[in-house]
Scaffold this motif. Sequence first.
Motif, PDB file in Angstrom:
ATOM      1  N   ASP A 171       0.832  -1.213   0.000  1.00 56.42           N
ATOM      2  CA  ASP A 171       0.000   0.000   0.000  1.00 56.42           C
ATOM      3  C   ASP A 171       0.862   1.257   0.000  1.00 56.42           C
ATOM      4  N   TYR A 172       1.951   1.244   0.774  1.00 54.49           N
ATOM      5  CA  TYR A 172       2.809   2.425   0.814  1.00 54.49           C
ATOM      6  C   TYR A 172       3.771   2.498  -0.373  1.00 54.49           C
ATOM      7  N   THR A 217       1.990   4.513  -2.963  1.00 57.40           N
ATOM      8  CA  THR A 217       1.710   5.932  -2.716  1.00 57.40           C
ATOM      9  C   THR A 217       2.929   6.763  -2.303  1.00 57.40           C
ATOM     10  N   GLU A 218       3.970   6.134  -1.748  1.00 53.52           N
ATOM     11  CA  GLU A 218       5.098   6.906  -1.245  1.00 53.52           C
ATOM     12  C   GLU A 218       6.428   6.651  -1.941  1.00 53.52           C
ATOM     13  N   SER A 255      -0.594   7.947  -9.084  1.00 56.74           N
ATOM     14  CA  SER A 255      -1.279   7.082  -8.128  1.00 56.74           C
ATOM     15  C   SER A 255      -2.765   7.389  -8.166  1.00 56.74           C
ATOM     16  N   ALA A 304      -6.719   7.418  -6.587  1.00 61.48           N
ATOM     17  CA  ALA A 304      -7.355   7.726  -5.302  1.00 61.48           C
ATOM     18  C   ALA A 304      -7.524   6.456  -4.478  1.00 61.48           C
ATOM     19  N   ASP A 340      -5.550   3.959  -4.318  1.00 66.96           N
ATOM     20  CA  ASP A 340      -4.264   3.628  -3.693  1.00 66.96           C
ATOM     21  C   ASP A 340      -4.101   4.403  -2.387  1.00 66.96           C
ATOM     22  N   TYR A 341      -4.463   5.676  -2.399  1.00 66.03           N
ATOM     23  CA  TYR A 341      -4.352   6.500  -1.193  1.00 66.03           C
ATOM     24  C   TYR A 341      -5.365   6.077  -0.133  1.00 66.03           C
ATOM     25  N   GLN A 342      -6.557   5.658  -0.553  1.00 68.45           N
ATOM     26  CA  GLN A 342      -7.552   5.171   0.400  1.00 68.45           C
ATOM     27  C   GLN A 342      -7.062   3.912   1.105  1.00 68.45           C
ATOM     28  N   SER A 388      -4.394   4.893   3.610  1.00 73.50           N
ATOM     29  CA  SER A 388      -4.887   5.678   4.740  1.00 73.50           C
ATOM     30  C   SER A 388      -5.506   4.796   5.834  1.00 73.50           C
TER      31      SER A 388
END
Length: 164
Positions: free
Chosen positions: A125-126, A129-130, A148, A150, A152-154, A157
Amino acid sequence: MAVDDKTCRINIQVQSDDFDLGSEYSRLRHQADNPGAIVSFIGLVRDFIGEGTEGEQSLTLEHYPGMTEKALQDIADRACSRWPLSGCTIIHRVGKLVPSEQIVAVLVASSHRDAAFSGAEFIMDYLKTEAPFWKKQQAGDQAEWVVSRASDYQRASRWKNSKH
């Protein structure tokens, strides 16, 4: 929280060459302290345009050496501080890849399967996004940079407010 090297052995590789899952699994199995579970995730380059597309498809990944490895190390450190992991391998390829080629490997060892599954999912997951990778999809003469999503960020989070 600092991670004790003896508790969670971390292996980070950013490379253009393909990797051998069997070799990486064997290495982690022997390096990890008393693993009861090893979870692996292998990501492949998708056929992103679909059938009937003209021209060769490719995905080119660019990165800044040093910065990328540091970001991957940070993600692995966070996973190791959150779960009782005994080992973690992250391999991410760069350069030009075509559909069905391996792009990423995440292997996580723990004495318990729940921690291994959660650790691997957290890392992926990170990574989405990172991790500082720049991706360009190309099909024939058409090319576009990939960002990325949305979703992926959900997914990432959900870890912020959860204990595990």
